[in-house]
Design a protein around this motif. Structure first.
Motif, PDB file in Angstrom:
ATOM      1  N   SER A  14      28.031   0.025  32.149  1.00 19.10           N
ATOM      2  CA  SER A  14      27.292   1.287  32.195  1.00 19.10           C
ATOM      3  C   SER A  14      28.104   2.366  32.922  1.00 19.10           C
ATOM      4  O   SER A  14      29.121   2.078  33.555  1.00 19.10           O
ATOM      5  N   ILE A  15      27.625   3.580  32.738  1.00 20.11           N
ATOM      6  CA  ILE A  15      28.245   4.735  33.401  1.00 20.11           C
ATOM      7  C   ILE A  15      27.189   5.351  34.311  1.00 20.11           C
ATOM      8  O   ILE A  15      26.059   5.611  33.868  1.00 20.11           O
ATOM      9  N   ARG A  17      30.279  13.680  39.148  1.00 13.28           N
ATOM     10  CA  ARG A  17      31.028  12.492  39.535  1.00 13.28           C
ATOM     11  C   ARG A  17      30.536  11.316  38.708  1.00 13.28           C
ATOM     12  O   ARG A  17      29.337  11.054  38.656  1.00 13.28           O
ATOM     13  N   ALA A  18      31.469  10.644  38.046  1.00 16.25           N
ATOM     14  CA  ALA A  18      31.113   9.562  37.138  1.00 16.25           C
ATOM     15  C   ALA A  18      31.791   8.273  37.576  1.00 16.25           C
ATOM     16  O   ALA A  18      32.926   8.280  38.054  1.00 16.25           O
ATOM     17  N   ALA A  19      31.060   7.158  37.428  1.00 19.65           N
ATOM     18  CA  ALA A  19      31.630   5.838  37.743  1.00 19.65           C
ATOM     19  C   ALA A  19      31.375   4.903  36.574  1.00 19.65           C
ATOM     20  O   ALA A  19      30.273   4.874  36.021  1.00 19.65           O
ATOM     21  N   LEU A  20      32.402   4.168  36.203  1.00 15.83           N
ATOM     22  CA  LEU A  20      32.294   3.138  35.169  1.00 15.83           C
ATOM     23  C   LEU A  20      32.085   1.819  35.899  1.00 15.83           C
ATOM     24  O   LEU A  20      32.929   1.432  36.724  1.00 15.83           O
ATOM     25  N   VAL A  21      30.942   1.152  35.646  1.00 18.68           N
ATOM     26  CA  VAL A  21      30.636  -0.036  36.449  1.00 18.68           C
ATOM     27  C   VAL A  21      30.381  -1.265  35.592  1.00 18.68           C
ATOM     28  O   VAL A  21      29.964  -1.163  34.435  1.00 18.68           O
ATOM     29  N   SER A  22      30.621  -2.414  36.208  1.00 20.36           N
ATOM     30  CA  SER A  22      30.397  -3.701  35.542  1.00 20.36           C
ATOM     31  C   SER A  22      28.938  -4.117  35.713  1.00 20.36           C
ATOM     32  O   SER A  22      28.176  -3.468  36.431  1.00 20.36           O
ATOM     33  N   GLU A  23      28.576  -5.214  35.078  1.00 17.08           N
ATOM     34  CA  GLU A  23      27.201  -5.707  35.174  1.00 17.08           C
ATOM     35  C   GLU A  23      26.813  -6.004  36.625  1.00 17.08           C
ATOM     36  O   GLU A  23      25.664  -5.810  37.022  1.00 17.08           O
TER      37      GLU A  23
END
Lengths: 313, 313
Positions: A6-7, A17-23
């Motif tokens: 998810s973002i 500010r955006a973060a790309l994150v894992s489950e």
């Protein structure tokens, strides 16, 4: 590398500010841009601004879900998400989200802010802090403070945010030290240590038994009388006022019923102010409960998880 | 026309105001100039600035005595007159004056300011207000408030000023309405009436039983939440904040021990703020004692009279 799931967007007036994150919540990549700030986006072109910032992530990982909070959910943002009234927990906050689908098929979930209709003299509001509180933990009854320009004191009870109150401490500090006659302060040199002795003097007065410490409008004049008395050096003023206003926030929060001596409080966030609040808490006989360093991200994921459960249920 | 007997100067940083007065205190003529303000006088040329303003009066009436108060007696003024410590009455204030003789033989008497060494957290100071208090009257024990940028609450006991405390109410009001995010207000149209309903709403909250009213840092945020709640119109903000900060000054002065419900207080001066303070006093169950309209002039003359008695004695 764990798979991106998810973002998460912290989308405010002046920056995106955006973060790309894992489950599991691991941050895999970040983007931070001022050009995406709401005030710079013309004619409601929010989707274009979003694609410019995170389009490459969609290209690489597919139309993964986006979770957005901040002023992007206000009247001047992409869509206005109504405040959820206190008391509210995960279920109410998840039910208060709004969703849209992007051209590429990705779903954007906008998180709501919170309103406390019982606040005096008018209902109080926050947008973003409720998510940090969720990330800090709703598992036990406790009082939390979220330091900032407009600090929040909040009470968690029975797994929900029961109520909260805003203190404009950071803004009053800025007004006094930048614009006032009585407490104008020089900018500290970059990287310099706070003048803790001056800070402690201000906080110590606010925590003292002196009846004059209940008179905030008078206490602020002490920045001037302290210099006249030769006790404060001109370079002390900024940190003296910082200690005085943060100490006064605790004193007033005590008067308003948010804290009791002997309790523990949580100080939420990883704001630079937190070290100052941690220093003041013991003066009011308060223990400090440790919390997660990234409560905001944790809160977003918990609310999104709840939403998924609800949708699947 | 009665015979001119003295010249009274209210000599401040930004202006010099002079009055030609008779033995009985009647004002016979006035001069008001900004060019004589301390900040505009170069190289200590105060005597030249004075002569430029009132030289014609000396020419017409001889070297009559001059009585000066205001920032002209501070470190940046003509001569620095040390503060007289509280408690102090006429005798102490007269003994604290300083005199110089002009080239034309006229004597200029500079009145001292006052210091309260018992004030918390540092000794408090005032310069000019003590003279107004003398003019209001030291004949009976009472509490006085002097509204202003830096309001003073003072206690008269046994013919002397026993102590006082400064409240930076006017300055906080200006900071909030001119520079803040939460309470920036539009300038009222020239000559327009205050929006008393908004003022009363702010003052009423400050005087209420709500515990939140003890939390000034939170109460100021209500200028914003009141607009969000649709209770305050944007044009109400200035007068709402005015009522809130003046009401909070009374509330805090009560907490600090300066007033008790059921008492009478004097509101000193003829400041435009006085009507606002008079409106708030009954909310705190206070009666208002009438006083002279020109307490400052009366005070200067009483101190000068005492000085003459002392010198003759």
């Amino acid at each position: 590398m764990p798979e991106p799931k998810s973002i998460i967007l912290d989308w405010g007036t002046s920056s995106l500010r955006a973060a790309l994150v894992s489950e599991t919540g691991e941050t895999l990549d970040t983007r931070d841009t001022t050009s995406g700030g709401i005030q710079f986006v013309k004619d409601g072109a929010f989707e274009a601004a979003l694609m410019e910032t995170v389009g490459a992530w969609f290209d690489a990982h597919g139309a993964i879900p986006v979770l957005a909070s901040g002023m992007i959910t206000s009247r001047n943002g992409w869509i206005e998400v109504p405040y959820v009234d206190a008391p509210a927990g995960l279920a109410e906050l998840a039910a208060g989200t709004r969703q849209i689908t992007l051209a590429n098929g990705a779903i954007v979930t906008f998180l709501p802010g919170m309103r406390d209709p019982a606040a005096q003299p008018f209902p109080d509001v926050m947008r973003g802090e409720e998510t940090q509180i969720v990330g800090f933990g709703l598992d036990k009854n406790r009082t939390l403070v979220l330091p900032g320009t407009h600090s929040k004191w909040a009470r968690v009870e029975n797994g929900r945010i029961a109520g909260f109150q805003t203190y404009a401490t950071g803004e009053i500090f800025a007004l006094l030290t930048k614009h006032s006659f009585i407490a104008k302060a020089s900018e500290p040199a970059p990287g310099s240590e706070p003048r803790w002795e001056a800070f402690d003097r201000g906080a110590g007065f606010a925590a003292s038994d002196a009846r004059a410490a209940d008179a905030f409008l008078s206490a602020v004049f002490s920045a001037r009388t302290g210099v006249l008395a030769g006790v404060l050096a001109p370079d002390d003023i900024g940190d003296y006022v910082s200690g005085l206003v943060i100490g006064s926030e605790f004193r007033q929060a005590r008067a308003a019923g948010w804290l009791k001596p002997g309790e523990a409080i949580g100080i939420v966030g990883n704001n630079v102010l937190n070290s100052r609040y941690s220093r003041v808490a013991p003066l009011f006989d308060l223990d400090i409960e440790p919390g997660p360093t990234d409560a905001a991200k944790g809160g977003v994921q918990l609310i999104a998880g709840q939403l998924q459960l609800t949708n699947e249920g």
